[in-house]
Design a protein around this motif. Structure first.
Motif, PDB file in Angstrom:
ATOM      1  N   SER A  74       0.854  -1.183   0.000  1.00 25.39           N
ATOM      2  CA  SER A  74       0.000   0.000   0.000  1.00 25.39           C
ATOM      3  C   SER A  74       0.890   1.234   0.000  1.00 25.39           C
ATOM      4  O   SER A  74       1.943   1.234   0.650  1.00 25.39           O
ATOM      5  N   TYR A 132      -6.699   0.320  12.277  1.00 21.06           N
ATOM      6  CA  TYR A 132      -5.338   0.671  11.876  1.00 21.06           C
ATOM      7  C   TYR A 132      -4.433  -0.546  11.838  1.00 21.06           C
ATOM      8  O   TYR A 132      -4.573  -1.475  12.647  1.00 21.06           O
ATOM      9  N   ILE A 133      -3.481  -0.516  10.925  1.00 13.62           N
ATOM     10  CA  ILE A 133      -2.357  -1.441  10.900  1.00 13.62           C
ATOM     11  C   ILE A 133      -1.254  -0.761  11.703  1.00 13.62           C
ATOM     12  O   ILE A 133      -1.031   0.436  11.562  1.00 13.62           O
ATOM     13  N   PHE A 172      -1.218  -6.635  11.470  1.00 11.18           N
ATOM     14  CA  PHE A 172      -2.515  -6.462  10.822  1.00 11.18           C
ATOM     15  C   PHE A 172      -3.624  -6.797  11.825  1.00 11.18           C
ATOM     16  O   PHE A 172      -3.348  -7.294  12.918  1.00 11.18           O
ATOM     17  N   ILE A 224      -6.921   1.559   7.767  1.00 13.96           N
ATOM     18  CA  ILE A 224      -7.323   0.492   6.845  1.00 13.96           C
ATOM     19  C   ILE A 224      -8.400   1.023   5.925  1.00 13.96           C
ATOM     20  O   ILE A 224      -9.305   1.708   6.343  1.00 13.96           O
TER      21      ILE A 224
END
Length: 151
Positions: free
Chosen positions: A16, A67-68, A125, A151
């Motif tokens: 990403s 959130y990651i 993750f 995310i």
């Protein structure tokens, strides 16, 4: 969960653009950076803090849904334990405000443990229960960056 050295961040560029922004911030961050929150773009922020590692984390494992986490220490090192959340027992329900649920582990499942320091980072993750802040091997101060990627 991913664990690698900061020199290899280009390997993860295709995951990403936001993860790459976070990894580039970690690569460029210096140990004298001030503690605080750094908004890197509308979906990515970095939180710099300092604390002392402990033999056990009283909160247990944590996991996030919004959130990651990308975690890296700038000074010192810490041990982080990781187990899939389906192997954990929820001890504190998910809070949307804090984007966190807490978990405990049984003794049957052995966690994967990694040392974050000396240029290494880990990406967690939503399915990755993780317990940061652990001594590696004895309690010591760390300066850490947690990058939060929406995310």
């Amino acid at each position: 969960m991913l664990y690698d050295h900061i020199h290899n961040i280009n390997t993860y560029a295709s995951l990403s653009p936001d993860i790459l922004v976070g990894l580039e911030f970690l690569r460029d961050a210096k140990p004298d950076i001030a503690n605080g929150v750094y908004q890197l773009n509308p979906r990515v922020k970095a939180i710099v803090s300092e604390y002392e590692t402990k033999p056990q984390n009283p909160n247990g494992y944590e996991a996030h849904r919004q959130y990651i986490d990308i975690q890296c220490t700038l000074q010192g090192q810490e041990r982080v334990a990781c187990l899939p959340i389906e192997k954990l027992t929820e001890t504190k329900p998910y809070s949307e405000d804090g984007d966190c649920a807490l978990y405990s582990a049984d003794t049957i499942h052995q966690p994967l443990e990694m040392t974050i320091g000396a240029g290494y980072f880990a990406i967690f993750f939503p399915q990755d229960g993780h317990m940061p802040g652990l001594s590696a091997p004895s309690p010591s101060p760390v300066k850490k960056v947690v990058v939060k990627v929406k995310i």
